[in-house]
Design an enzyme around this catalytic site. Structure first.
Site, PDB file in Angstrom:
ATOM      1  N   GLY A   1       0.812  -1.212   0.000  1.00 40.62           N
ATOM      2  CA  GLY A   1       0.000   0.000   0.000  1.00 40.62           C
ATOM      3  C   GLY A   1       0.844   1.259   0.000  1.00 40.62           C
ATOM      4  CG  ASP A   2       3.554   2.392   3.231  1.00 40.49           C
ATOM      5  OD1 ASP A   2       2.755   3.301   3.497  1.00 40.49           O
ATOM      6  OD2 ASP A   2       4.031   1.636   4.097  1.00 40.49           O
TER       7      ASP A   2
END
Length: 397
Positions: free
Chosen positions: A167-168
């Site tokens: 996600g980052d």
């Protein structure tokens, strides 16, 4: 020359999402000035497994090609220095919790008054507005709320995470794309804007038709292990030598070629497997038949035969496998970058995507803390040696 050679970027914040955005821009030539707290620096300097010398190596990758400047943004003096940096910048990247920059007097409106051309990329867990905006938003939680965790793993077990902060990285990639879009718009208007890249929406954007399937038919996609529901054969299969081989043969013609290599061409005409829908409905028994064949043979030979027949196939690679693969070597997908601090080289993934006329390049490993503070403040901002010494003595830099 890289395509972003004329771009100057100020990177604030820590951890992965914002710095990964900065890494992507630096890879293609941008002058990325990484602003870090004095003495401690970005916590990414301490993250990841150590190399043979005992130092973590993740920083060397995520900060490659950047310049390091130390600056205490919690002080008025440090905030003044940042304002001077912004006046000379095209882009500012930050991934603090929403509202932090405003509390410091460094929100977009304030910085835009200094530099109307400034593009401010704001990376956060849940975005800059909405009821969850102020929440801490690590990738693990945002991946779950963005829909990824519920479908990851096996149906009889709790959801699992991929062994990466996906996600980052997705939020960082979206921020980089947003910056490029904002730059294109700036060519027309002459003004910058805010790029709002949230982790949960970056994950949500990858969930294909999950939302539409629920809205149109009440369908909720569930965990399905190493395959996808209704898609067969497309799975991991065991081999005689204990490897995990991935075969993707769910398209009709490709499935026929797989059957030929397996020595059972008649299987392609079997009503249970002759069409995409039929294979999906009978995926479990079809996978069992394929696994019965794969476990009798060595992986390398099957890969050679299947690839020659036009069947997508490959092994579940580790880093060791990647570094030994001749295709990775021919494409220079992994590079050995000089490591002047420890001697020798450090291997890491190359710059992607590839551009034929203005490709990116890795210009060096992550810098030492504050290595470029004096050069940036004096050479870029025109600070005197006396002023720099005063800032250093007071702990501002």
């Amino acid at each position: 020359m890289g395509p972003l050679d004329s771009l100057r970027v100020i990177e604030l914040g820590q951890l992965i999402a914002g710095p990964f955005c900065g890494q992507l821009l630096a890879d293609f030539g941008a002058d990325v000035i990484k602003v870090e707290p004095p003495k401690t620096g970005d916590v990414m300097r301490q993250w990841g497994r150590p190399g043979r010398n005992g130092d973590p190596v993740w920083w060397s990758v995520i900060a490659r090609g950047k310049r390091s400047v130390t600056l205490d943004l919690r002080t008025p003096e440090g905030q003044d220095v940042l304002r001077d940096l912004v006046a000379e910048a095209d882009v500012l990247i930050e991934n603090f919790r929403p509202g932090t920059m405003e509390r410091w007097g460094l929100g977009f409106e304030a910085l835009s008054d200094i530099n109307p051309r400034l593009i401010m990329a704001r990376v956060s867990g849940f975005g800059q507005d909405g009821p969850y905006a102020a929440r801490a938003g690590f990738a693990s939680v945002c991946e779950a709320m963005g829909g990824m965790r519920h479908i990851s793993g096996y149906p009889d077990r709790p959801p699992v995470r991929i062994g990466l902060s996906l996600g980052d990285s997705l939020a960082g990639m979206n921020a980089a794309m947003g910056i490029l879009l904002a730059l294109e718009r700036r060519h027309v208007t002459g003004r910058g804007q805010v790029v709002d890249s949230s982790i949960f929406e970056s994950v949500l954007g990858l969930t294909e038709s999950i939302v539409a399937e629920y809205d149109a038919g009440g369908h909720i996609r569930e965990r399905h292990g190493s395959s996808l529901p209704g898609i067969a054969p497309s799975n991991a299969y065991p081999t005689r030598d204990g490897k995990e081989m991935i075969i993707g043969a769910n398209q009709d013609a490709v499935f026929g070629r797989l059957c030929q290599v397996m020595g059972v061409p008649e299987l392609a005409d079997d009503p249970r497997y002759a069409t995409h829908r039929a294979r999906g409905e009978n995926a479990e028994e079809l996978d069992a038949r394929i696994a019965e064949w794969t476990r009798k043979h060595a992986a390398d030979r099957m890969i050679e035969d299947l690839a020659a027949a036009g069947v997508p196939v490959g092994l579940a690679y580790t880093a060791r496998d990647m570094m030994a693969d001749p295709h990775f070597a021919a494409r220079r997908s992994i590079l050995e970058v000089d490591d002047p601090r420890h001697g020798g080289t450090l291997a890491m993934q190359n710059v992607f995507p590839r551009l034929s006329e203005s490709p990116g390049t890795i210009r060096g490993l992550g810098p030492e803390l504050g290595a470029d503070t004096g050069e940036v403040l004096q050479g870029l901002l025109g600070y005197s040696a006396e002023k720099i010494a005063e800032l250093e003595q007071s702990g501002i830099i």
